[in-house]
Design a protein around this motif. Structure first.
Motif, PDB file in Angstrom:
ATOM      1  N   ASP A  40      31.648   0.090 -12.528  1.00  0.00           N
ATOM      2  CA  ASP A  40      31.989  -0.396 -13.862  1.00  0.00           C
ATOM      3  C   ASP A  40      30.890  -0.192 -14.899  1.00  0.00           C
ATOM      4  N   LYS A  41      29.803   0.480 -14.552  1.00  0.00           N
ATOM      5  CA  LYS A  41      28.701   0.691 -15.501  1.00  0.00           C
ATOM      6  C   LYS A  41      28.290   2.150 -15.517  1.00  0.00           C
ATOM      7  N   VAL A  42      28.098   2.661 -16.732  1.00  0.00           N
ATOM      8  CA  VAL A  42      27.755   4.072 -16.927  1.00  0.00           C
ATOM      9  C   VAL A  42      26.588   4.154 -17.902  1.00  0.00           C
ATOM     10  N   LEU A  43      25.636   5.010 -17.598  1.00  0.00           N
ATOM     11  CA  LEU A  43      24.499   5.263 -18.482  1.00  0.00           C
ATOM     12  C   LEU A  43      24.703   6.601 -19.172  1.00  0.00           C
ATOM     13  N   ARG A  44      24.485   6.633 -20.488  1.00  0.00           N
ATOM     14  CA  ARG A  44      24.692   7.864 -21.254  1.00  0.00           C
ATOM     15  C   ARG A  44      23.461   8.203 -22.095  1.00  0.00           C
ATOM     16  N   LEU A  45      23.196   9.479 -22.214  1.00  0.00           N
ATOM     17  CA  LEU A  45      22.148   9.992 -23.091  1.00  0.00           C
ATOM     18  C   LEU A  45      22.791  11.029 -24.004  1.00  0.00           C
ATOM     19  N   ASN A  46      22.697  10.823 -25.333  1.00  0.00           N
ATOM     20  CA  ASN A  46      23.364  11.761 -26.240  1.00  0.00           C
ATOM     21  C   ASN A  46      22.475  12.136 -27.424  1.00  0.00           C
ATOM     22  N   TRP A  47      22.842  13.222 -28.050  1.00  0.00           N
ATOM     23  CA  TRP A  47      22.182  13.717 -29.263  1.00  0.00           C
ATOM     24  C   TRP A  47      23.262  14.193 -30.207  1.00  0.00           C
ATOM     25  N   GLN A  48      23.092  13.886 -31.499  1.00  0.00           N
ATOM     26  CA  GLN A  48      24.053  14.335 -32.506  1.00  0.00           C
ATOM     27  C   GLN A  48      23.341  14.575 -33.838  1.00  0.00           C
ATOM     28  N   ARG A  49      23.930  15.476 -34.613  1.00  0.00           N
ATOM     29  CA  ARG A  49      23.361  15.812 -35.921  1.00  0.00           C
ATOM     30  C   ARG A  49      24.491  16.111 -36.886  1.00  0.00           C
ATOM     31  N   GLY A  50      24.307  15.707 -38.159  1.00  0.00           N
ATOM     32  CA  GLY A  50      25.296  15.979 -39.189  1.00  0.00           C
ATOM     33  C   GLY A  50      24.671  15.934 -40.564  1.00  0.00           C
ATOM     34  N   SER A  51      25.417  16.351 -41.571  1.00  0.00           N
ATOM     35  CA  SER A  51      24.913  16.366 -42.944  1.00  0.00           C
ATOM     36  C   SER A  51      26.083  16.226 -43.905  1.00  0.00           C
ATOM     37  N   TYR A  52      25.865  15.432 -44.960  1.00  0.00           N
ATOM     38  CA  TYR A  52      26.872  15.228 -45.997  1.00  0.00           C
ATOM     39  C   TYR A  52      26.233  15.433 -47.369  1.00  0.00           C
ATOM     40  N   ASP A  53      26.938  16.145 -48.223  1.00  0.00           N
ATOM     41  CA  ASP A  53      26.532  16.293 -49.623  1.00  0.00           C
ATOM     42  C   ASP A  53      27.538  15.563 -50.494  1.00  0.00           C
ATOM     43  N   GLY A  54      27.015  14.817 -51.460  1.00  0.00           N
ATOM     44  CA  GLY A  54      27.895  14.059 -52.337  1.00  0.00           C
ATOM     45  C   GLY A  54      27.162  13.614 -53.577  1.00  0.00           C
ATOM     46  N   GLY A  55      27.543  12.467 -54.096  1.00  0.00           N
ATOM     47  CA  GLY A  55      26.926  11.958 -55.307  1.00  0.00           C
ATOM     48  C   GLY A  55      26.878  10.444 -55.303  1.00  0.00           C
ATOM     49  N   LEU A  56      25.894   9.909 -55.985  1.00  0.00           N
ATOM     50  CA  LEU A  56      25.770   8.470 -56.186  1.00  0.00           C
ATOM     51  C   LEU A  56      26.091   8.195 -57.642  1.00  0.00           C
ATOM     52  N   THR A  57      27.198   7.475 -57.893  1.00  0.00           N
ATOM     53  CA  THR A  57      27.713   7.329 -59.258  1.00  0.00           C
ATOM     54  C   THR A  57      27.697   5.899 -59.771  1.00  0.00           C
ATOM     55  N   GLY A  58      27.228   4.953 -58.979  1.00  0.00           N
ATOM     56  CA  GLY A  58      27.275   3.569 -59.412  1.00  0.00           C
ATOM     57  C   GLY A  58      26.037   3.110 -60.156  1.00  0.00           C
ATOM     58  N   THR A  59      25.305   4.045 -60.742  1.00  0.00           N
ATOM     59  CA  THR A  59      24.074   3.716 -61.462  1.00  0.00           C
ATOM     60  C   THR A  59      24.158   4.245 -62.897  1.00  0.00           C
ATOM     61  N   GLN A  60      23.096   4.026 -63.667  1.00  0.00           N
ATOM     62  CA  GLN A  60      23.059   4.480 -65.060  1.00  0.00           C
ATOM     63  C   GLN A  60      23.185   5.997 -65.167  1.00  0.00           C
ATOM     64  N   VAL A  61      22.699   6.718 -64.170  1.00  0.00           N
ATOM     65  CA  VAL A  61      22.819   8.180 -64.123  1.00  0.00           C
ATOM     66  C   VAL A  61      23.409   8.569 -62.772  1.00  0.00           C
ATOM     67  N   ASP A  62      24.014   9.751 -62.712  1.00  0.00           N
ATOM     68  CA  ASP A  62      24.662  10.216 -61.489  1.00  0.00           C
ATOM     69  C   ASP A  62      23.714  11.131 -60.717  1.00  0.00           C
ATOM     70  N   PHE A  63      23.471  10.802 -59.445  1.00  0.00           N
ATOM     71  CA  PHE A  63      22.572  11.579 -58.598  1.00  0.00           C
ATOM     72  C   PHE A  63      23.355  12.506 -57.685  1.00  0.00           C
ATOM     73  N   ASP A  64      22.817  13.713 -57.454  1.00  0.00           N
ATOM     74  CA  ASP A  64      23.297  14.561 -56.368  1.00  0.00           C
ATOM     75  C   ASP A  64      22.604  14.082 -55.091  1.00  0.00           C
ATOM     76  N   GLU A  65      23.393  13.891 -54.036  1.00  0.00           N
ATOM     77  CA  GLU A  65      22.870  13.215 -52.851  1.00  0.00           C
ATOM     78  C   GLU A  65      23.146  14.029 -51.595  1.00  0.00           C
ATOM     79  N   THR A  66      22.170  14.039 -50.694  1.00  0.00           N
ATOM     80  CA  THR A  66      22.315  14.667 -49.390  1.00  0.00           C
ATOM     81  C   THR A  66      21.917  13.665 -48.314  1.00  0.00           C
ATOM     82  N   PHE A  67      22.826  13.442 -47.368  1.00  0.00           N
ATOM     83  CA  PHE A  67      22.596  12.506 -46.270  1.00  0.00           C
ATOM     84  C   PHE A  67      22.518  13.324 -44.984  1.00  0.00           C
TER      85      PHE A  67
END
Length: 226
Positions: free
Chosen positions: A53-80
């Motif tokens: 009933d018990k399992v041990l796991r080792l994982n690796w993952q990578r990703g990237s998102y491009d978008g914008g932050l618009t809830g401020t006085q100026v709009d930022f281009d954003e990369t996560f």
């Protein structure tokens, strides 16, 4: 020693330390390898059963998102950019495919936002030209060691060598972000009004990003037991 061999060694060593019930001598437990994709990117995983009933796991993952932050006085281009290595312990409470998961994650997630002044930036009713304010940027880092809590579905790696699908849904507890806010090529000490407006924008950015201390995750995988 190859990366795969190191993963095997780590799983075996951790299993020896954490084993809470012995596996019957006649049961042969095998390794399970997975390719995964989801909201935090794509990656690979290796798993080994510690008990029925018990399992041990080792994982690796990578990703990237491009978008914008618009809830401020100026709009930022954003990369996560997301990258993590997780050591997870699954518990199958009813000895079936349903599992609960807890784990420790090496967190390399980074967030960057930038705005270049192409003419005039309006902050708090004040207009700034590209010479007076060339642009703004921020970099956000998170706690390097994060906790993962989740639920999922997967077969326990057993003596059957088969293909199976896996599902993981959970939360990364990243902690409060470390925000480095910067004004491009400007000394704020020379302009108190600009300094006040920049501080306003920085506060708004912090408020908009504050929810990221908790990062949701959903991953699907295709696994094979060997």
């Amino acid at each position: 020693m190859s990366l795969l061999s190191r993963c095997h060694f780590l799983l075996l060593a951790f299993s020896a330390c954490c084993l809470v019930k012995s596996v019957q001598a006649e049961t042969a437990w095998h390794y399970q390898y997975s390719a995964r994709i989801g909201v935090i990117g794509a990656g690979v995983e290796i798993a080994r059963a510690m008990s029925p009933d018990k399992v041990l796991r080792l994982n690796w993952q990578r990703g990237s998102y491009d978008g914008g932050l618009t809830g401020t006085q100026v709009d930022f281009d954003e990369t996560f950019r997301l990258e993590s290595i997780g050591l997870l312990l699954d518990w199958h409470p009813w000895y079936n495919s349903f599992r609960t998961t807890i784990g420790l994650v090496s967190n390399k997630n980074k967030l960057r936002g930038v705005i270049q002044n192409q003419g005039v930036l309006n902050i708090n009713g004040h207009e700034y030209g590209s010479v007076e304010l060339p642009g703004l940027s921020y970099d956000a880092d998170f706690r390097k060691a994060s906790i993962y809590l989740g639920l999922g579905w997967s077969l326990v790696p057993g003596h059957l060598k088969n293909w199976t699908f896996t599902v993981d849904s959970g939360l990364f507890i990243q902690g409060r972000l470390d925000l480095d806010f910067d004004v491009l090529d400007v000394e704020l000490e020379e302009n108190t009004l600009l300094a006040s407006d920049v501080a306003l924008v920085e506060g708004q950015v912090r408020d908009e990003l504050d929810h990221l201390w908790l990062l949701p995750s959903f991953m699907l995988g295709l696994a094979r037991t060997f």
